[in-house]
Design an enzyme around this catalytic site. Structure first.
Site, PDB file in Angstrom:
ATOM      1  N   HIS A  34       0.843  -1.196   0.000  1.00  0.00           N
ATOM      2  CA  HIS A  34       0.000   0.000   0.000  1.00  0.00           C
ATOM      3  C   HIS A  34       0.879   1.247   0.000  1.00  0.00           C
ATOM      4  O   HIS A  34       1.654   1.456   0.925  1.00  0.00           O
ATOM      5  CB  HIS A  34      -0.933   0.001   1.227  1.00  0.00           C
ATOM      6  CG  HIS A  34      -2.160  -0.825   1.018  1.00  0.00           C
ATOM      7  ND1 HIS A  34      -3.373  -0.532   1.580  1.00  0.00           N
ATOM      8  CD2 HIS A  34      -2.360  -1.928   0.261  1.00  0.00           C
ATOM      9  CE1 HIS A  34      -4.262  -1.436   1.189  1.00  0.00           C
ATOM     10  NE2 HIS A  34      -3.671  -2.299   0.407  1.00  0.00           N
TER      11      HIS A  34
ATOM     12  N   TYR B 238      -9.396   5.868   6.795  1.00  0.00           N
ATOM     13  CA  TYR B 238      -9.552   6.288   8.191  1.00  0.00           C
ATOM     14  C   TYR B 238     -10.609   7.376   8.184  1.00  0.00           C
ATOM     15  O   TYR B 238     -10.385   8.463   7.639  1.00  0.00           O
ATOM     16  CB  TYR B 238      -8.232   6.830   8.747  1.00  0.00           C
ATOM     17  CG  TYR B 238      -7.212   5.763   9.048  1.00  0.00           C
ATOM     18  CD1 TYR B 238      -7.125   5.192  10.313  1.00  0.00           C
ATOM     19  CD2 TYR B 238      -6.317   5.313   8.070  1.00  0.00           C
ATOM     20  CE1 TYR B 238      -6.185   4.204  10.602  1.00  0.00           C
ATOM     21  CE2 TYR B 238      -5.373   4.321   8.356  1.00  0.00           C
ATOM     22  CZ  TYR B 238      -5.321   3.769   9.629  1.00  0.00           C
ATOM     23  OH  TYR B 238      -4.388   2.786   9.916  1.00  0.00           O
TER      24      TYR B 238
ATOM     25  N   PRO C  80      -5.073   1.269  18.328  1.00  0.00           N
ATOM     26  CA  PRO C  80      -4.771   0.740  16.991  1.00  0.00           C
ATOM     27  C   PRO C  80      -4.759   1.778  15.857  1.00  0.00           C
ATOM     28  O   PRO C  80      -4.291   1.478  14.759  1.00  0.00           O
ATOM     29  CB  PRO C  80      -5.855  -0.310  16.761  1.00  0.00           C
ATOM     30  CG  PRO C  80      -6.934  -0.015  17.743  1.00  0.00           C
ATOM     31  CD  PRO C  80      -6.306   0.685  18.896  1.00  0.00           C
TER      32      PRO C  80
ATOM     33  N   LYS D  47       0.369   0.639  14.885  1.00  0.00           N
ATOM     34  CA  LYS D  47       1.738   0.572  15.406  1.00  0.00           C
ATOM     35  C   LYS D  47       2.031  -0.601  16.354  1.00  0.00           C
ATOM     36  O   LYS D  47       3.186  -0.889  16.634  1.00  0.00           O
ATOM     37  CB  LYS D  47       2.096   1.884  16.135  1.00  0.00           C
ATOM     38  CG  LYS D  47       2.258   3.054  15.229  1.00  0.00           C
ATOM     39  CD  LYS D  47       3.544   2.962  14.416  1.00  0.00           C
ATOM     40  CE  LYS D  47       3.380   3.570  13.053  1.00  0.00           C
ATOM     41  NZ  LYS D  47       3.744   2.740  11.940  1.00  0.00           N
TER      42      LYS D  47
ATOM     43  N   TYR E  77       3.727   6.725   9.789  1.00  0.00           N
ATOM     44  CA  TYR E  77       2.905   5.572   9.407  1.00  0.00           C
ATOM     45  C   TYR E  77       3.768   4.459   8.809  1.00  0.00           C
ATOM     46  O   TYR E  77       3.586   3.280   9.135  1.00  0.00           O
ATOM     47  CB  TYR E  77       1.797   5.999   8.422  1.00  0.00           C
ATOM     48  CG  TYR E  77       0.677   4.999   8.353  1.00  0.00           C
ATOM     49  CD1 TYR E  77      -0.465   5.151   9.141  1.00  0.00           C
ATOM     50  CD2 TYR E  77       0.756   3.885   7.529  1.00  0.00           C
ATOM     51  CE1 TYR E  77      -1.490   4.212   9.112  1.00  0.00           C
ATOM     52  CE2 TYR E  77      -0.267   2.942   7.485  1.00  0.00           C
ATOM     53  CZ  TYR E  77      -1.385   3.111   8.274  1.00  0.00           C
ATOM     54  OH  TYR E  77      -2.388   2.184   8.248  1.00  0.00           O
TER      55      TYR E  77
END
Ligand code: RFL
Ligand code: PHB
Length: 389
Positions: free
Chosen positions: A72, A200, A292, A296, A384
C-alpha cells in the site's frame, strides 16, 4: 532442563525472536499459555512496516508474505463526505504491506516446527525467578507436572496480561497509561474491500476504519461505547452504522455480508519503564500498548525484537554486552514516538464524550491543515511507514 533464552509467550514477538535466534545457533524454549489454534484465532494487526517485513526476511519466513501480501503506497482520510489521500511512497519513498497478524503467526509457527523449535503449549503458572542474578530460571506447570528451565536470559513476550512485567519489582518499574473512553468494534467478512487503500474516517457519529486482508476478505471497525458487547451489534446494525460514518460515495459501493468474526478492543496507551531488569527483557505488548489508530502495535513489537535479537547475537558471538545494555533505552526512544503518533491520530479522528464545540473546531482545523499541507502529510507518512530502527 537448560536453554540459553527462555521466551515467555508464543505470540508474534516471542515466535519471531525464537526463530531469529535459532538461525544464529542460539537455543530457546518458548512457553505459551494457550494452544496454537487459539493464538491463530485472534484477529489483530493488518499493516506491516517495511522494518517488520525485513525482519521476517532475515528470519527466513517471508516466502508466503512476499507472494501474498499487498503493498500500500498510501491511505485515505475522510471526514464526513470529504476525503483526501496521503501518498506514503511520494512523501517518504516507502510503503507499507497488508498481511494479517494471523498469517505472520502461522508462518512463524510453521517455520519453528520445521526447524524443530521448542514450543511448550498450555503452560500454566509460569514464574520467572532470580532474574536480577546471573542464574535466572523459569518454572511452570504443564499437564499437572511442575517443570524448571535454567537459562542465561528471559524474554518476556507474553503480552499486556502476562507475568513478565509483573516480575519487575514496583520500586524499579514505572508505568504510564492513558485509557480512552471508547473501544473499536471490528468485523471480518468475506466480501471485497470497499476501497483499494485503507480509509480512516472521522465523522460526527464517531470514527470508522475500512481495512482488508485480501481481495475477498475485509476488516472494518467502528468506534463504539465501552459498555457495548459484540452481541449487542447485529451484522445489519454494524453495516448501517459504518455506512453513516464513511463518505456517501463509499457507502454506496460497500458490499456487505455475514461477519465471520466480531470483537471489541478497548483503546489504551501504555508504557512501562525500564524494559530490562537484570536478565529479563520485556518485548512487545508486555511492555507497551498503543491504540490501533496508526497500526503501530505489532510494528513496535518488531522493533523491540530487532534490538534484542542484535544485542543477544552480539553478546553470544563477541562477548560484548553493549547491545543488551542499551536495549531498554533504544527500544523506549522509538516506542515513545510511536505512542505519540498513535495518540495524536486517535485524538484527531475520534469523537470523545466530553468534547465541546470548541474541541470539534480544533479537530476540524487539524484535519483541514493536514489536507492542505504537504509537510504535515509528510510527518504523518513518516510515522505511518515506520521511523528508522
Ligand atoms: P501478544 O500477541 O499478546 O502475544 C502474547 C502471547 O503470550 C501468551 N501469554 C502467556 N504465555 C505463557 N505464560 C503466560 N503467563 C502468558 N500470558 C500471556 C499469550 O497467550 C499470547 O499468545 O503480544 P505480542 O507477541 O507482543 O504481539 C503484539 C501484537 O499482538 C499487538 O501489538 C497487535 O496486535 C496490535 N494491533 C495492531 N498492530 C499493528 O502493528 N498493526 C495493526 O494494524 C494492528 N491492529 C492490533 C490491531 C490490536 C488489536 N487488538 C485486538 C488489541 C487491531 C486490533 C483490533
Ligand atoms: C487492521 O486491518 O486490522 C488494521 C489496519 C489499520 C489499523 C488498525 C487495524 O490502524
Amino acid at each position: 532442563m537448560r536453554t540459553q533464552v527462555v521466551i515467555v509467550g508464543g505470540g508474534p514477538s516471542g515466535l519471531l525472536l525464537s526463530q531469529l535466534l535459532h538461525r544464529k545457533g542460539i537455543d530457546t524454549v518458548v512457553l505459551e499459555r494457550k494452544t496454537r489454534e487459539y493464538v491463530l484465532g485472534r484477529i489483530r494487526a493488518g499493516i506491516l512496516e517495511t522494518g517488520f517485513v525485513e525482519l521476517m526476511r532475515e528470519a527466513g519466513v517471508s516466502k508466503r508474505m512476499d507472494a501474498e501480501s499487498y503493498v500500500h503506497d498510501g491511505t485515505i482520510i475522510s471526514y464526513g463526505d470529504d476525503k483526501f489521500g496521503i501518498n506514503f511512497k511520494e512523501l517518504t519513498g516507502t510503503s507499507v504491506v497488508v498481511y494479517g497478524q494471523t498469517e505472520v503467526t502461522r508462518d512463524l509457527y510453521d517455520a519453528r516446527e520445521a526447524m524443530g523449535g521448542k514450543i511448550v503449549f498450555n503452560t500454566e503458572n509460569v514464574s520467572i525467578h532470580e532474574a536480577d542474578t546471573n542464574a535466572p530460571y523459569v518454572t511452570y506447570t504443564v499437564d499437572g507436572d511442575e517443570q524448571r528451565i535454567d537459562c542465561d536470559y528471559v524474554a518476556g513476550c507474553d503480552g499486556f496480561h502476562g507475568v513478565s512485567r509483573q516480575t519487575i519489582p514496583l520500586d524499579v518499574r514505572r508505568e504510564y497509561e492513558k485509557v480512552y473512553p471508547f473501544g473499536w468494534l471490528g468485523i471480518l467478512s468475506e466480501t471485497p474491500p470497499v476501497n483499494e487503500e485503507l480509509i480512516y474516517a472521522s465523522s460526527e457519529r464517531g470514527f470508522a476504519l475500512c481495512s482488508m486482508r485480501n481481495e475477498n476478505l475485509s476488516r472494518y471497525y467502528i468506534q463504539c461505547s465501552l459498555s457495548d458487547s459484540p452481541e449487542d451489534w447485529t451484522d445489519e446494525a454494524f453495516w448501517d452504522e459504518l455506512k453513516r460514518r464513511i463518505p456517501a460515495e463509499e457507502a454506496e459501493k460497500l458490499i456487505t455480508g455475514p461477519s465471520i468474526e466480531k470483537s471489541i478492543a478497548p483503546l489504551r496507551s501504555f508504557v512501562t519503564e525500564p524494559m530490562r531488569w537484570g536478565r529479563l527483557f520485556l518485548c512487545g505488548d508486555a511492555a507497551h500498548i498503543v491504540p490501533p489508530t496508526g497500526a503501530k502495535g505489532l510494528n513496535t513489537a518488531a522493533s523491540d525484537i530487532h534490538y534484542l535479537y542484535h544485542g543477544l547475537v552480539q553478546l553470544y558471538e563477541t562477548g560484548d554486552s553493549k547491545g543488551i545494555d542499551t536495549y531498554s533505552e533504544k527500544a523506549l526512544a522509538r516506542i515513545w514516538k510511536a505512542e505519540r503518533f498513535s495518540w495524536w491520530m486517535t485524538n484527531l479522528l475520534h469523537r470523545f464524550p466530553d468534547q465541546t464545540e470548541f474541541d470539534h473546531k480544533m479537530q476540524r482545523a487539524d484535519v483541514e491543515f493536514l489536507r492542505a499541507n504537504r509537510d504535515a502529510q509528510s510527518v504523518l507518512a513518516q510515522n505511518y511507514v515506520g521511523l528508522p530502527y
